[in-house]
Structures are given as structure tokens and as C-alpha cells.
Design a protein around this motif. Structure first.
Motif, PDB file in Angstrom:
ATOM      1  N   GLY A   1       0.813  -1.206   0.000  1.00  0.00           N
ATOM      2  CA  GLY A   1       0.000   0.000   0.000  1.00  0.00           C
ATOM      3  C   GLY A   1       0.844   1.253   0.000  1.00  0.00           C
ATOM      4  O   GLY A   1       0.486   2.264  -0.615  1.00  0.00           O
ATOM      5  N   ILE A   2       1.998   1.184   0.690  1.00  0.00           N
ATOM      6  CA  ILE A   2       2.906   2.326   0.700  1.00  0.00           C
ATOM      7  C   ILE A   2       3.410   2.600  -0.715  1.00  0.00           C
ATOM      8  O   ILE A   2       3.415   3.736  -1.191  1.00  0.00           O
TER       9      ILE A   2
ATOM     10  N   GLU B   1      -4.645   9.861  -9.274  1.00  0.00           N
ATOM     11  CA  GLU B   1      -5.623  10.091  -8.210  1.00  0.00           C
ATOM     12  C   GLU B   1      -6.258   8.778  -7.753  1.00  0.00           C
ATOM     13  O   GLU B   1      -6.494   8.572  -6.563  1.00  0.00           O
ATOM     14  N   PHE B   2      -6.512   7.873  -8.683  1.00  0.00           N
ATOM     15  CA  PHE B   2      -7.097   6.586  -8.332  1.00  0.00           C
ATOM     16  C   PHE B   2      -6.153   5.791  -7.435  1.00  0.00           C
ATOM     17  O   PHE B   2      -6.580   5.196  -6.427  1.00  0.00           O
ATOM     18  N   LEU B   3      -4.870   5.769  -7.764  1.00  0.00           N
ATOM     19  CA  LEU B   3      -3.898   5.037  -6.948  1.00  0.00           C
ATOM     20  C   LEU B   3      -3.801   5.636  -5.542  1.00  0.00           C
ATOM     21  O   LEU B   3      -3.715   4.904  -4.550  1.00  0.00           O
ATOM     22  N   VAL B   4      -3.811   6.960  -5.447  1.00  0.00           N
ATOM     23  CA  VAL B   4      -3.721   7.603  -4.129  1.00  0.00           C
ATOM     24  C   VAL B   4      -4.981   7.329  -3.312  1.00  0.00           C
ATOM     25  O   VAL B   4      -4.910   7.065  -2.097  1.00  0.00           O
ATOM     26  N   ILE B   5      -6.139   7.378  -3.950  1.00  0.00           N
ATOM     27  CA  ILE B   5      -7.385   7.090  -3.224  1.00  0.00           C
ATOM     28  C   ILE B   5      -7.401   5.636  -2.751  1.00  0.00           C
ATOM     29  O   ILE B   5      -7.805   5.339  -1.614  1.00  0.00           O
ATOM     30  N   LEU B   6      -6.935   4.711  -3.584  1.00  0.00           N
ATOM     31  CA  LEU B   6      -6.849   3.310  -3.164  1.00  0.00           C
ATOM     32  C   LEU B   6      -5.924   3.159  -1.960  1.00  0.00           C
ATOM     33  O   LEU B   6      -6.239   2.432  -1.004  1.00  0.00           O
ATOM     34  N   ALA B   7      -4.769   3.830  -2.015  1.00  0.00           N
ATOM     35  CA  ALA B   7      -3.845   3.773  -0.884  1.00  0.00           C
ATOM     36  C   ALA B   7      -4.477   4.385   0.356  1.00  0.00           C
ATOM     37  O   ALA B   7      -4.297   3.876   1.477  1.00  0.00           O
ATOM     38  N   SER B   8      -5.228   5.470   0.192  1.00  0.00           N
ATOM     39  CA  SER B   8      -5.888   6.105   1.335  1.00  0.00           C
ATOM     40  C   SER B   8      -6.908   5.173   1.970  1.00  0.00           C
ATOM     41  O   SER B   8      -7.068   5.161   3.199  1.00  0.00           O
ATOM     42  N   PHE B   9      -7.606   4.375   1.168  1.00  0.00           N
ATOM     43  CA  PHE B   9      -8.558   3.394   1.707  1.00  0.00           C
ATOM     44  C   PHE B   9      -7.854   2.399   2.623  1.00  0.00           C
ATOM     45  O   PHE B   9      -8.417   1.956   3.627  1.00  0.00           O
ATOM     46  N   ARG B  10      -6.626   2.031   2.283  1.00  0.00           N
ATOM     47  CA  ARG B  10      -5.892   1.072   3.112  1.00  0.00           C
ATOM     48  C   ARG B  10      -5.501   1.689   4.443  1.00  0.00           C
ATOM     49  O   ARG B  10      -5.218   0.977   5.404  1.00  0.00           O
ATOM     50  N   ALA B  11      -5.463   3.012   4.474  1.00  0.00           N
ATOM     51  CA  ALA B  11      -5.078   3.692   5.715  1.00  0.00           C
ATOM     52  C   ALA B  11      -6.281   4.029   6.577  1.00  0.00           C
ATOM     53  O   ALA B  11      -6.330   3.711   7.767  1.00  0.00           O
ATOM     54  N   ASN B  12      -7.274   4.675   5.970  1.00  0.00           N
ATOM     55  CA  ASN B  12      -8.412   5.160   6.744  1.00  0.00           C
ATOM     56  C   ASN B  12      -9.527   5.546   5.763  1.00  0.00           C
ATOM     57  O   ASN B  12      -9.283   6.278   4.800  1.00  0.00           O
ATOM     58  N   PHE B  13     -10.730   5.081   6.052  1.00  0.00           N
ATOM     59  CA  PHE B  13     -11.849   5.375   5.158  1.00  0.00           C
ATOM     60  C   PHE B  13     -12.080   6.868   5.027  1.00  0.00           C
ATOM     61  O   PHE B  13     -12.391   7.366   3.942  1.00  0.00           O
TER      62      PHE B  13
END
Length: 502
Positions: A331-332, A405-417
Motif C-alpha cells: 500500500g505504501i 488520483e485513483f492510486l492515491v485514493i486506493l492507498a488512502s482506503f488502506r489507511a483510513n476510510f
């Protein structure tokens, strides 16, 4: 051309060419042709960086290393990896486009205008190539001079105010970076950036160093709340200045985070990650609402740039929230890759939008949204390009704006909704302010006699926008070549940021 020396050629060829133009001055007829030929030649020379690049290794490639100031172990040390090479290609690709954009528009001192862009190109490539901290600082500061002149000489009515504000903000931030570089030199005995990555540092050392780099890079991105210089600089800059400022210069702040802040101060980056995430989300959400209120097309796109660059820093620093919650290094890597792709994509999209505004300004000499309406009726080809770039700015799938933007949003989901939800608002806000502008400028009935008299794109303008559209669509439809070339360097950076130095 042999591998050794290629980076030096890319740096010094445009600088020397621009210097020759300045020396010859107005006596040099055909300055546009000389600048175009030299910038195209520089781009052609940069293609081997991609063709000969080994994407399977994270080691520095095309390395050049000779002593510069031996008494202080300062070296002329150049090299690139998957994080810097795409940004160099973006620089060499956009410089000929900027020259073409000013071909018929610049009447005041055209020789000096084109020379400034050539010199700026070489200095920007130097920033992305430098592996010696002091050399990096010299290139970083030297860039201010040609950009200062581009805005200050060829800018709008408030150009002096905008130029001084731009210079003071960026110069002040750079002073803190210099202090950090000097401290790291005292710890390692050299200015070798790769040695900085390996030096063990306590938390008491890392936090001040991180903050020093933050002041320099946050101003350049720019991050909220040190963003206020950018709208003024964009509004007053000539079209070419706005393109390079948005497409390349802002990326140097993001590049600084991955080259310096994350690998040198991983523990401080983790400790202060929540601050960085908060500042990034503030740029995404708050600045998006600010963009909605703008009546000047250039200012709207400038605020849009700040919001989209918030995605870059969010992708870089969401890593720590992912690590603390899941321990997921994949995810990082996704967040960092998304941030890097967003930087390249934003270079094409923001540059193209400023070029479109320049096309309209050259005809009606106003950037006010209310002065237009129904442009599609008189400029259908231009309207097609403008709508394409606007949709890319809103993150339409199939365009480059969607990928990062899609990749960053996916990574953000792994961190916190909630991080992902706030980050996702940029898709809504971006569509709102961009399509609001398009609706009022492009669609509807012809608003006035000025719009009725507009002529569509010339061959030169069509070629410029077609090249930009090609970049937006190629990355959007086939991002694999760009992602693959970054992958090994991103994997190495993930290892660096997850290994404590304490």
C-alpha cells in the motif's frame, strides 16, 4: 552518444545556447527558430534516458562524478533513477512547446524571452539530476533567476508584486534547506545525497531536518498555507511562464520529498505524517472550494493546481498511516507511485489548460470567464481540446488525471476510510469548478461580438494542443510504461522509509 556525459549535455547545452542568444542579443535574427531547434534537439537527446534505462534496478544510472570543490568534498555528481527520469523527459518535452506558444505572441525582447526559457530548462534538468547536495542547491536557487525575469519582464500589470512575492517565498524556504544540507554535511563529511540517505540520525536530529526541508519543499509544491504566491504568479506570468511554473517547477517540491525528506528522515516522517496528511487534505478540499469562487480562468486553474498537488503529498505521506494500521508495504508503494504519476500527469493537464487560456487571451485579451460564452460555435476544434483537458482535470477515466488520483485514493482506503472520503471529494470538486468554467466559456449561445469574431486554432496552436492531448491520453490509456520505470526506485524508497534510523 556515450552514456557518460549525457546528463551534462542535457543540462549545459540549453544553458549555453541561451547564453549565446543573450550575448548576441537583438542582432541574432530568427531567435525563435534557434530556440526551437535547440529545445527540440535537447528533447531528442533526452530520449536515450528512457531507451537505455534499466527499469529492473534502483541504482543510479547515467552517472557522472568528478571533484568540484575538493577541499569541502563537493562533487559534480549527476545520476538519475526511476523517480527523476520521467520528470526530466517532461521538462525536455514541454520546453519546445513553450517556445512554440510564444512564437507570434512575444513582441518585447523575444531573444531574451526565449533565452530565459532555454537557461531555465537546463537548470531544471540539473535539479532532477544532481546527487550532490550543494550542486542540487545551486541549481535549485539558480532557477529563480530566469523565472523571476520571465514573470517580471513579460508578465501582466502586477508583475513586479507577483515576482517579488514568488522570489521571497521560495528563497526563504531554500535558506532552511541549506541549513539542513550543511548539518548533514557535518555528519557525513560530504554533500553526497546517497550518503545522506544512509547516515543514522536521532529523532532530535531528524525532526529539525524534516521541518527545514518541509519549509523549502512545501513552498515549492505549494502546500497550504504557503500557497498564496502561486495564484498571483500564474495570473501575472505570460502563458509560457505559467506552463513551466505549473508543469515543472511545482514538481520540484514533490521531488524533494522523495529524494530528501522520506529517505533521510523516515522516523520524523512517521511522527509528523498526520500533519502532512492534514495539510494535503486541506489543499484538496479547502482549495477546491476556493477554486469554485474564481472568475479569472488562470486563477481558477492555479487553485486547481494546488488542490491536485495535494494528492501528491497525500500519496507520499499516507504511507505511514497504512503502515501503522496494516503494516502493508504494498500500500505504501501504491501511494508513492500514485503521487509520482500524479506529478507527471498534472504537468500535462495543467500545462495544457494554461495553453488553452493563452489561446483565448491572445484573441480577446481577457481571462475573465464572464467575457466568454458560446466559444464552441466559433472555435469548435479548440473547444474539443479544452473540454478534453477539463475532463482530464476532473479525473475522467481514460485520461492521465484519473490514474494517479485513483492510486492515491486506493492507498488512502488502506489507511483510513475518512482519508479516502476526503481525498475523493477532489473528483467532485474538480468536476464542479472545471465544468462550471467550461459551461460558461465554451457552451451556450455566442455571448458577444468578441466571441463571434473569434477564429479557430492555427496550425501552430493545433500542433501544440495535439501534443499535450497525446500525453494526457497515452498516460491515461496505457500508464504501464510510466509505472514500470518507477517501480524499482519506488520499492527501494519503501524499504528506506520503513527502516528506522533510531
Amino acid at each position: 552518444m556515450p552514456e557518460f556525459g549525457l546528463l551534462s549535455v542535457l543540462i549545459w547545452l540549453p544553458i549555453l545556447g541561451g547564453t549565446v542568444m543573450l550575448i548576441i542579443g537583438e542582432r541574432s535574427g530568427g531567435s525563435q527558430w534557434f530556440a526551437l531547434a535547440l529545445s527540440v534537439f535537447t528533447f531528442v537527446l533526452s530520449v536515450p534516458l528512457y531507451a537505455g534505462f534499466d527499469s529492473g534496478t534502483a541504482d543510479m544510472q547515467f552517472v557522472e562524478r568528478i571533484p568540484w570543490i575538493p577541499a569541502f568534498r563537493v562533487e559534480y555528481f549527476l545520476g538519475i533513477d526511476g523517480l527523476s527520469m520521467p520528470l526530466i523527459l517532461l521538462t525536455t518535452f514541454l520546453t519546445p512547446i513553450v517556445v512554440l506558444a510564444g512564437w507570434e505572441v512575444v513582441k518585447l525582447r523575444p531573444v531574451q524571452y526565449f533565452a530565459a526559457f532555454l537557461i531555465l530548462e537546463g537548470l531544471m534538468i540539473g535539479v532532477f539530476s544532481a546527487l550532490d547536495g550543494l550542486l542540487f542547491y545551486v541549481f535549485w536557487e539558480a532557477m529563480l533567476v530566469p523565472m523571476f525575469l520571465i514573470i517580471g519582464v513579460w508578465g501582466g500589470e502586477r508583475r513586479v508584486y507577483a515576482t517579488i512575492k514568488f522570489f521571497l517565498y521560495t528563497f526563504l524556504g531554500s535558506v532552511f534547506m541549506l541549513l539542513a544540507l550543511i548539518y548533514l554535511y557535518l555528519q557525513t563529511g560530504s554533500y553526497n545525497i546517497l550518503a545522506f540517505h544512509a547516515v543514522p540520525l536521532s529523532m532530535a536530529e531528524q525532526i529539525p531536518i524534516f521541518l527545514a526541508f518541509l519549509f523549502a519543499f512545501a513552498v515549492k509544491v505549494p502546500m497550504w498555507p504557503v500557497h498564496t504566491w502561486l495564484p498571483d504568479a500564474h495570473v501575472e506570468a505570460p502563458t509560457g511562464g505559467s506552463v513551466i511554473l505549473a508543469a515543472i517547477l511545482l514538481k520540484m517540491g514533490g521531488y524533494g520529498f522523495v529524494r530528501f525528506s522520506l529517505p533521510i528522515t523516515p522516523d520524523a516522517s512517521q511522527t509528523l505524517a498526520l500533519l502532512m496528511i492534514a495539510l494535503s487534505l486541506m489543499a484538496v478540499v479547502y482549495i477546491g472550494f476556493v477554486a469554485l469562487a474564481q472568475q479569472d480562468m488562470k486563477k481558477l486553474i492555479a487553485y486547481s493546481s494546488i488542490a491536485h498537488m495535494g494528492f501528491v503529498t497525500l500519496g507520499f505521506f499516507i504511507a505511514w498511516a497504512i503502515l501503522s494500521r496494516t503494516g502493508d508495504t504494498a500500500g505504501i508503494g501504491m501511494g508513492i507511485t500514485g503521487g509520482m504519476v500524479q506529478m507527471v500527469s498534472h504537468g500535462f493537464i495543467s500545462g495544457a489548460l494554461f495553453l488553452c487560456v493563452g489561446v483565448l487571451y491572445d484573441r480577446l485579451h481577457t481571462r475573465e470567464i464572464g467575457a466568454y460564452g458560446g466559444v464552441v460555435n466559433t472555435m469548435p476544434i479548440f473547444a474539443t481540446f479544452f473540454v478534453l483537458f477539463a475532463l482530464a482535470n476532473a479525473g475522467l477515466p481514460g485520461t492521465s488525471g484519473f490514474v494517479g488520483e485513483f492510486l492515491v485514493i486506493l492507498a488512502s482506503f488502506r489507511a483510513n476510510f475518512w482519508y479516502a472520503l476526503l481525498a475523493g471529494t477532489t473528483l467532485v470538486l474538480g468536476a464542479a469548478y472545471t465544468l462550471w468554467m467550461i459551461k460558461r466559456v465554451v457552451f451556450g449561445a455566442v455571448a458577444n461580438d468578441g466571441v463571434a469574431a473569434l477564429r479557430d486554432l492555427s496550425v501552430r496552436e493545433f500542433m501544440i494542443l495535439a501534443l499535450m492531448a497525446g500525453g494526457v491520453l497515452i498516460i491515461g490509456l496505457w500508464p504501464a510504461p510510466l509505472v514500470d520505470v518507477m517501480s524499482a526506485s519506488v520499492d527501494k524508497l519503501v524499504v528506506q522509509v520503513t527502516q528506522s534510523k533510531l
